[in-house]
Design a protein around this motif. Sequence first.
Motif: not given
Length: 133
Positions: A34-51, A86-97
Amino acid sequence: MIKWKDDYKIGVEQIDKQHQKLFEIANEAYNLLKNDFCYDKFDQIIQILAELRDYAIYHFQSEENYMLSIGYKGYPLQKAAHDSFVEKLNAVNLDSIDENQNQYILELLDFIINWISDHILGADKLITQSSNR
Ligand SMILES: [Fe+2]
């Protein structure tokens, strides 16, 4: 976003703390999204989703160990529910987002946090009801 509340407590400190941590990690991802001021946040979001996924897997393991330790009758059902999530979560390819997928990430986060919330209230709460041991 669903917020943590004391209603989610099942009365086992270790499990309650882990549930709270799952909400915290999800919240972190929501805030960043939701933070519109944060530039280039997608790598961080993907990292948090993996976490979030990794922590959920860790949490399920420890919850399953707890259920076994008290001879919980509902263990097989719980184990099956955990495994399929867990199977559903693993099926999500975070790299493709990529960065055009704000909406996709939001829906994914909603799905994850709704599942966790429903699962705690519907299934995990039963673990500590004495009639189920
Ligand atoms: Fe749980």
